[in-house]
Design a protein around this motif. Structure first.
Motif, PDB file in Angstrom:
ATOM      1  N   SER A   1     129.549  92.505 -19.633  1.00 53.95           N
ATOM      2  CA  SER A   1     128.101  93.438 -19.788  1.00 53.95           C
ATOM      3  C   SER A   1     127.524  92.613 -21.053  1.00 53.95           C
ATOM      4  CB  SER A   1     128.386  95.490 -20.359  1.00 53.95           C
ATOM      5  OG  SER A   1     129.408  95.326 -21.622  1.00 53.95           O
ATOM      6  N   GLY A   2     128.712  91.886 -22.090  1.00 55.90           N
ATOM      7  CA  GLY A   2     128.377  90.756 -23.208  1.00 55.90           C
ATOM      8  C   GLY A   2     127.692  89.980 -22.874  1.00 55.90           C
ATOM      9  N   LEU A   3     128.425  89.175 -21.166  1.00 58.20           N
ATOM     10  CA  LEU A   3     127.702  88.223 -21.194  1.00 58.20           C
ATOM     11  C   LEU A   3     126.789  88.618 -20.153  1.00 58.20           C
ATOM     12  CD1 LEU A   3     127.784  85.749 -20.562  1.00 58.20           C
ATOM     13  CD2 LEU A   3     129.316  85.997 -18.440  1.00 58.20           C
ATOM     14  N   GLY A   4     126.149  89.835 -19.725  1.00 57.17           N
ATOM     15  CA  GLY A   4     125.302  89.804 -18.721  1.00 57.17           C
ATOM     16  C   GLY A   4     123.757  89.467 -20.149  1.00 57.17           C
ATOM     17  N   ALA A   5     124.112  90.447 -21.142  1.00 56.53           N
ATOM     18  CA  ALA A   5     123.172  90.730 -22.171  1.00 56.53           C
ATOM     19  C   ALA A   5     122.605  89.536 -22.310  1.00 56.53           C
ATOM     20  CB  ALA A   5     123.947  91.626 -23.332  1.00 56.53           C
ATOM     21  N   LEU A   6     123.114  87.910 -22.761  1.00 52.69           N
ATOM     22  CA  LEU A   6     122.812  87.635 -22.865  1.00 52.69           C
ATOM     23  C   LEU A   6     121.610  86.416 -21.881  1.00 52.69           C
ATOM     24  CD1 LEU A   6     126.279  85.191 -23.987  1.00 52.69           C
ATOM     25  CD2 LEU A   6     124.563  85.967 -25.095  1.00 52.69           C
ATOM     26  N   ALA A   7     121.448  87.107 -21.012  1.00 48.56           N
ATOM     27  CA  ALA A   7     120.646  86.627 -19.543  1.00 48.56           C
ATOM     28  C   ALA A   7     119.899  87.197 -19.028  1.00 48.56           C
ATOM     29  CB  ALA A   7     122.433  86.733 -18.498  1.00 48.56           C
ATOM     30  N   ASP A   8     118.632  87.069 -19.202  1.00 49.11           N
ATOM     31  CA  ASP A   8     117.359  87.064 -18.349  1.00 49.11           C
ATOM     32  C   ASP A   8     117.561  87.581 -17.180  1.00 49.11           C
ATOM     33  OD1 ASP A   8     116.307  86.677 -21.231  1.00 49.11           O
ATOM     34  OD2 ASP A   8     115.365  85.124 -20.617  1.00 49.11           O
ATOM     35  N   SER A   9     118.416  87.726 -16.123  1.00 50.10           N
ATOM     36  CA  SER A   9     118.672  87.368 -14.725  1.00 50.10           C
ATOM     37  C   SER A   9     119.218  86.530 -14.116  1.00 50.10           C
ATOM     38  CB  SER A   9     117.095  87.196 -14.369  1.00 50.10           C
ATOM     39  OG  SER A   9     116.597  85.745 -13.912  1.00 50.10           O
ATOM     40  N   ILE A  10     120.216  86.922 -12.909  1.00 46.17           N
ATOM     41  CA  ILE A  10     121.372  86.100 -12.212  1.00 46.17           C
ATOM     42  C   ILE A  10     121.245  86.709 -11.122  1.00 46.17           C
ATOM     43  CG2 ILE A  10     123.960  87.155 -12.228  1.00 46.17           C
ATOM     44  CD1 ILE A  10     123.838  87.768 -14.963  1.00 46.17           C
ATOM     45  N   ALA A  11     121.461  85.670 -10.268  1.00 51.52           N
ATOM     46  CA  ALA A  11     121.918  85.507  -8.773  1.00 51.52           C
ATOM     47  C   ALA A  11     122.531  84.450  -9.093  1.00 51.52           C
ATOM     48  CB  ALA A  11     120.668  84.723  -8.151  1.00 51.52           C
ATOM     49  N   LEU A  12     124.006  85.364  -8.359  1.00 53.63           N
ATOM     50  CA  LEU A  12     125.163  84.609  -7.133  1.00 53.63           C
ATOM     51  C   LEU A  12     124.942  83.857  -5.779  1.00 53.63           C
ATOM     52  CD1 LEU A  12     127.777  86.572  -9.221  1.00 53.63           C
ATOM     53  CD2 LEU A  12     126.709  84.490  -9.896  1.00 53.63           C
TER      54      LEU A  12
END
Length: 136
Positions: A56-67
């Motif tokens: 969740s901390g890593l996710g907070a750094l991202a505007d969006s993610i697409a794996l």
């Protein structure tokens, strides 16, 4: 309790969907209480709560993610997923190739190993220094 190859693949895809939705509660719920997340170039993280905090901390750094899953398969009871992880961090798009290896206990992920070039990831994220204090 063993889990079928098909179920491992389904749980792996569910994890990918949770990441793409940036739903960290759902991602963590797919793991055992004592699960291990080991990005191979840094120290492993142990426990579902610690993993939730990390992702969740890593996710907070991202505007969006697409794996984007390129290849998936089960070999000797371990699920392997080759991916291209795309993201936007602070308006900067980036991508890094990753291979994940997931071991299961029942239908939950017990061990999740990630193989990627950490320097490349940080560069793609536009970071001059590592965001993860466990690498220091």
């Amino acid at each position: 309790m063993s889990v079928s190859d098909e179920r491992m693949i389904a749980v792996g895809r569910e994890m990918i969907d949770a990441w793409n939705d940036m739903d960290w509660d759902r991602a963590a719920s797919l793991m055992t209480e004592d699960a291990v997340l080991h990005s191979m170039m840094i120290d492993p993280i142990v426990g579902r709560d610690a993993i939730h905090k990390r992702i969740s901390g890593l996710g907070a750094l991202a505007d969006s993610i697409a794996l984007e899953v390129r290849n998936v398969g089960v070999v000797n009871g371990t699920l392997y997923m080759e991916r291209l992880d795309r993201f936007v961090c602070k308006g900067k798009p980036g991508a890094t190739p990753v291979c994940g290896a997931l071991e299961f206990e029942g239908d939950k992920i017990k061990v999740w190993r990630e193989y990627y070039d950490r320097h490349h990831l940080l560069s793609e994220m536009g970071m001059a220094q590592d965001f993860d204090t466990s690498t220091r």
